[in-house]
Design a protein around this motif. Sequence first.
Motif, PDB file in Angstrom:
ATOM      1  N   SER A   1       5.199  -6.329 -12.642  1.00  0.00           N
ATOM      2  CA  SER A   1       5.471  -5.842 -14.040  1.00  0.00           C
ATOM      3  C   SER A   1       5.999  -6.811 -15.250  1.00  0.00           C
ATOM      4  O   SER A   1       5.726  -6.649 -16.139  1.00  0.00           O
ATOM      5  N   PHE A   2       6.333  -7.883 -14.653  1.00  0.00           N
ATOM      6  CA  PHE A   2       6.897  -9.150 -15.426  1.00  0.00           C
ATOM      7  C   PHE A   2       5.502 -10.017 -15.494  1.00  0.00           C
ATOM      8  O   PHE A   2       5.750 -10.850 -16.580  1.00  0.00           O
ATOM      9  N   LYS A   3       4.380  -9.809 -14.989  1.00  0.00           N
ATOM     10  CA  LYS A   3       3.411 -10.692 -14.993  1.00  0.00           C
ATOM     11  C   LYS A   3       2.419 -10.231 -16.397  1.00  0.00           C
ATOM     12  O   LYS A   3       2.465  -9.258 -16.793  1.00  0.00           O
TER      13      LYS A   3
ATOM     14  N   ASP B   1       0.881  -1.197  -0.003  1.00  0.00           N
ATOM     15  CA  ASP B   1       0.004   0.166   0.144  1.00  0.00           C
ATOM     16  C   ASP B   1       0.670   1.000  -0.020  1.00  0.00           C
ATOM     17  O   ASP B   1       1.592   1.435   0.680  1.00  0.00           O
ATOM     18  N   ARG B   2       0.648   2.215  -0.998  1.00  0.00           N
ATOM     19  CA  ARG B   2       1.440   3.235  -1.134  1.00  0.00           C
ATOM     20  C   ARG B   2       1.529   4.201   0.248  1.00  0.00           C
ATOM     21  O   ARG B   2       2.570   4.600   0.796  1.00  0.00           O
TER      22      ARG B   2
ATOM     23  N   LEU C   1      10.210  -2.834  -3.861  1.00  0.00           N
ATOM     24  CA  LEU C   1      10.710  -2.689  -5.203  1.00  0.00           C
ATOM     25  C   LEU C   1      10.521  -4.224  -6.023  1.00  0.00           C
ATOM     26  O   LEU C   1      10.230  -4.237  -7.083  1.00  0.00           O
ATOM     27  N   LEU C   2      10.858  -5.299  -5.100  1.00  0.00           N
ATOM     28  CA  LEU C   2      10.874  -6.528  -5.956  1.00  0.00           C
ATOM     29  C   LEU C   2       9.326  -7.027  -6.250  1.00  0.00           C
ATOM     30  O   LEU C   2       9.043  -7.587  -7.077  1.00  0.00           O
ATOM     31  N   GLY C   3       8.475  -6.610  -5.286  1.00  0.00           N
ATOM     32  CA  GLY C   3       7.038  -6.719  -5.314  1.00  0.00           C
ATOM     33  C   GLY C   3       6.397  -5.958  -6.728  1.00  0.00           C
ATOM     34  O   GLY C   3       5.773  -6.649  -7.758  1.00  0.00           O
ATOM     35  N   ARG C   4       6.863  -4.754  -7.013  1.00  0.00           N
ATOM     36  CA  ARG C   4       6.440  -3.955  -8.226  1.00  0.00           C
ATOM     37  C   ARG C   4       7.208  -4.630  -9.179  1.00  0.00           C
ATOM     38  O   ARG C   4       6.589  -4.705 -10.423  1.00  0.00           O
TER      39      ARG C   4
END
Length: 328
Positions: free
Chosen positions: A326-328, A270-271, A319-322
């Motif tokens: 992005s790769f999905k 959550d941002r 970062l890893l979550g984002r």
Amino acid sequence: MDLSIIVPIYNVEKYVRPCMESLFRQGLDEECFEIIAVNDGSTDNSIKVIEDLVEKHHNISIINQSNQGLSVARNTGIAKSSGTYILFVDSDDLLIDNKLSALLQEAMKSRPDMLVADYVKMDNQQIENRKFPSSDCTFQSTTGTELFLHQLDPRACYVTNKLYNRAFLNKNHLCFTPGIYFEDIPFTTACYLSAGSCIKSNCSFYIYRQRSSSICSSINIRKIFDLNTVLALLKDIIASKPDLQDSQRLQVEEVMFATFSIALWYTVSDRQLFEQRKVIIKDLQGKVPDLYFSNTIKQRMVSMVFRAMPNTYLSVRRLLGRLTKSFK
């Protein structure tokens, strides 16, 4: 009185009637159970929509109190209950028809500290279609420790799929911590550790309604703080029971790690929470200054990195979550 069903109610006018109606489709004689509906300061029509049910059924009692939260509402219900067993039902959930009677019959025959059955998660559409699972009720004698070690999912410490012996709760002073969300986690943990004889049933009788406005789906910093409080309460449980077996202590730590992981996941996902991560870290460090997990290599690594550089750890996790998304 065999059973007290405690139903806390707070602004659930859309769901409370189906919930209450399901309690009368269990094949139970109304003389053997009571429903204690605790109105926790509702500001909508939650009570109005069930007024006719209260008039029709003599075994429903309404207790009105100012809004104090789910924990206090449940504690109020416990204090007012008179049944040999207690069942907690959340007012936006419901029971599958004609399942509770078999569970209560077994409980009254065997008199365990707890009877633990199964539940299903369903969304509104699935509930409306009424395609409820069908299962026979089998029963197995066990202990609280065995259930805690081998049956409990550390991420699913629910209180609503169990019948609790009221004398057992009172004898062990088991109640809900007021003023916090996620109060099910320490309560469930303490119950398992305190329970002697238990019954495990494969019977799915409880429907946990999945809705967008539930506690877990509307996370905020207050709820993250409460997850931190839950971690402190779990640590207190360990400290208060010096005679815990190593296996029991390790399982409590598993529940703690699951709670910790949930709090971190919400924080990095959550941002707004991520922007408040330093406040969240400070709150956690204040409540559990010596937090450390050692059951697995992963837990030890997470513990060491988080304790050494918590802000960096959360930033990398985000970062890893984002990147993964992005790769999905």
